[in-house]
Design a protein around this motif. Structure first.
Motif, short mmCIF file in Angstrom:
data_model
loop_
_atom_site.label_atom_id
_atom_site.label_comp_id
_atom_site.label_asym_id
_atom_site.label_seq_id
_atom_site.Cartn_x
_atom_site.Cartn_y
_atom_site.Cartn_z
N ASP A 134 0.83 -1.21 0.00
CA ASP A 134 0.00 0.00 0.00
C ASP A 134 0.86 1.26 0.00
O ASP A 134 0.40 2.33 -0.42
N LEU A 135 2.10 1.14 0.47
CA LEU A 135 2.99 2.29 0.58
C LEU A 135 3.80 2.54 -0.69
O LEU A 135 4.44 3.59 -0.81
N PHE A 136 3.80 1.60 -1.63
CA PHE A 136 4.68 1.72 -2.79
C PHE A 136 4.44 2.99 -3.60
O PHE A 136 5.40 3.69 -3.95
N PRO A 137 3.17 3.35 -3.92
CA PRO A 137 2.97 4.60 -4.67
C PRO A 137 3.48 5.82 -3.90
O PRO A 137 4.07 6.73 -4.50
N TYR A 138 3.25 5.84 -2.60
CA TYR A 138 3.72 6.95 -1.77
C TYR A 138 5.25 7.02 -1.78
O TYR A 138 5.84 8.10 -1.98
N LEU A 139 5.91 5.88 -1.59
CA LEU A 139 7.37 5.86 -1.53
C LEU A 139 8.00 6.21 -2.87
O LEU A 139 9.11 6.76 -2.92
N SER A 140 7.32 5.92 -3.96
CA SER A 140 7.87 6.23 -5.28
C SER A 140 7.93 7.74 -5.52
O SER A 140 8.62 8.19 -6.44
N GLU A 141 7.23 8.52 -4.69
CA GLU A 141 7.20 9.97 -4.86
C GLU A 141 7.97 10.70 -3.77
O GLU A 141 7.78 11.90 -3.56
N VAL A 142 8.86 9.99 -3.08
CA VAL A 142 9.56 10.59 -1.95
C VAL A 142 10.39 11.80 -2.38
O VAL A 142 10.49 12.78 -1.65
N LYS A 143 10.98 11.75 -3.57
CA LYS A 143 11.78 12.89 -4.02
C LYS A 143 10.90 14.10 -4.30
O LYS A 143 11.28 15.24 -3.99
N ARG A 144 9.71 13.86 -4.86
CA ARG A 144 8.79 14.96 -5.12
C ARG A 144 8.33 15.62 -3.83
O ARG A 144 8.00 16.81 -3.79
N ARG A 145 8.35 14.85 -2.74
CA ARG A 145 7.90 15.36 -1.45
C ARG A 145 9.05 16.03 -0.68
O ARG A 145 8.88 16.41 0.47
N GLY A 146 10.21 16.14 -1.30
CA GLY A 146 11.33 16.86 -0.69
C GLY A 146 12.42 15.98 -0.12
O GLY A 146 13.41 16.49 0.42
N GLY A 147 12.26 14.67 -0.22
CA GLY A 147 13.27 13.77 0.31
C GLY A 147 14.42 13.56 -0.65
O GLY A 147 14.27 13.66 -1.87
N ILE A 148 15.59 13.30 -0.10
CA ILE A 148 16.78 13.04 -0.90
C ILE A 148 17.28 11.64 -0.55
O ILE A 148 17.72 11.38 0.57
N THR A 149 17.19 10.73 -1.50
CA THR A 149 17.69 9.37 -1.28
C THR A 149 19.19 9.35 -1.58
O THR A 149 19.65 9.97 -2.54
N GLU A 150 19.92 8.61 -0.74
CA GLU A 150 21.37 8.57 -0.90
C GLU A 150 21.78 7.74 -2.11
O GLU A 150 22.90 7.86 -2.60
N HIS A 151 20.89 6.89 -2.58
CA HIS A 151 21.11 6.10 -3.79
C HIS A 151 19.76 5.58 -4.27
O HIS A 151 18.77 5.61 -3.53
N ALA A 152 19.72 5.11 -5.50
CA ALA A 152 18.46 4.59 -6.04
C ALA A 152 18.07 3.31 -5.30
O ALA A 152 18.92 2.49 -4.97
N TRP A 153 16.77 3.17 -5.03
CA TRP A 153 16.28 2.00 -4.31
C TRP A 153 15.87 0.89 -5.27
O TRP A 153 15.14 1.14 -6.25
N SER A 154 16.30 -0.32 -4.97
CA SER A 154 15.83 -1.49 -5.70
C SER A 154 14.43 -1.85 -5.21
O SER A 154 13.94 -1.30 -4.22
N GLU A 155 13.79 -2.77 -5.90
CA GLU A 155 12.45 -3.22 -5.47
C GLU A 155 12.50 -3.84 -4.08
O GLU A 155 11.59 -3.64 -3.27
N SER A 156 13.57 -4.59 -3.80
CA SER A 156 13.69 -5.21 -2.47
C SER A 156 13.88 -4.16 -1.39
O SER A 156 13.32 -4.28 -0.29
#
Length: 266
Positions: A134-156
């Motif tokens: 249920d969280l996947f769509p939300y997490l896929s937009e983390v950068k749009r929400r202002g978050g900075i990921t340290e690296h690209a996330w795999s599906e796992s």
């Protein structure tokens, strides 16, 4: 460009999958803070933890993980000092736990955003269950929400982060269940509510703005819920809360959070 943004903005918006996957670490953090020595540096305290394993961890790897997460999440000598003082004073875990959650979200961008921007709206909409997917769509937009990921996330990694967020919410009593989480009614203890009022007042001096702060949503509290609790506490003379038309006056028991912490432990 990414490293420049991180340098300019610090780590406040950096999303650490490591800390989220490792979880809340509530008893471990309490034990570390209870043994914290303010006469030593943060590094010295965490080195002592790694060397002595005074939290009774079952492996060296877990001790190292606890030290790394605490180093990333907290500033025990500064912003998070009240948490340490309360742990050293033997504060009840039921009262201390919500304060830990609030302090964690000062430097855990995704955890705070998840609690305020996904979990609370789902709760308010009457959602009964929450699954990692249920969280996947939300997490896929983390950068749009202002978050900075340290690296690209795999599906796992995406799934592990989703599982981690739901587990943290369950550890703090906002959800229940193992694989599939269920929403539960949540009660914020009175001393915890009063502490949070003092802590939030430092950034929201206006009483109306304080009542409307999004932070309360982390505990499933609407502005009306906060105001009702203020009125109840006013009735029992634990603070002063007066409303006259558009004028709102709020007087708290203490001037600073640290003063209220001392009162809690008295």
């Amino acid at each position: 460009m990414k490293s420049q943004r991180m340098k300019l903005g610090g780590r406040a918006n950096v999303v650490s999958s490591f800390t989220l996957v490792k979880g809340a670490m509530i008893p471990e953090t309490y034990a570390v803070f209870a043994a914290w020595d303010f006469n030593r540096s943060k590094r010295e305290n965490l080195d002592r933890l790694r060397q002595e394993n005074f939290i009774g961890a079952t492996s060296e790897t877990w001790v190292r993980d606890v030290a790394k997460v605490i180093n990333r999440r907290f500033d025990p000598a500064g912003r998070d000092r009240p948490l340490v003082i309360l742990a050293q004073g033997g504060c009840e875990l039921a009262i201390w736990r919500p304060l830990l959650l609030w302090h964690m979200t000062r430097d855990e961008f995704l955890l705070r955003d998840f609690l305020v921007g996904w979990l609370y709206p789902a709760y308010a909409a009457g959602t009964y269950r929450a699954r990692p997917e249920d969280l996947f769509p939300y997490l896929s937009e983390v950068k749009r929400r202002g978050g900075i990921t340290e690296h690209a996330w795999s599906e796992s990694t995406l799934r592990r982060v989703a599982v981690g967020l739901l587990k943290i919410a369950a550890d703090f009593g906002l959800l229940k269940g193992k694989v599939v989480k269920r929403f539960e009614s949540y009660h914020l203890p009175e001393p915890s509510f009063l502490y949070l009022l003092h802590a939030m007042r430092e950034t929201a001096q206006n009483p109306r703005k304080l009542i409307d702060l999004p932070d309360w949503r982390m505990f499933f509290l609407r502005p009306g819920d906060v105001e009702r609790e203020l009125l109840r506490l006013h009735q029992f003379r634990k603070l002063e809360y007066q409303v006259a038309g558009s004028l709102v006056e709020l007087r708290l028991p203490c001037a600073r959070p640290r003063d209220f912490v001392e009162a809690m432990l008295a």
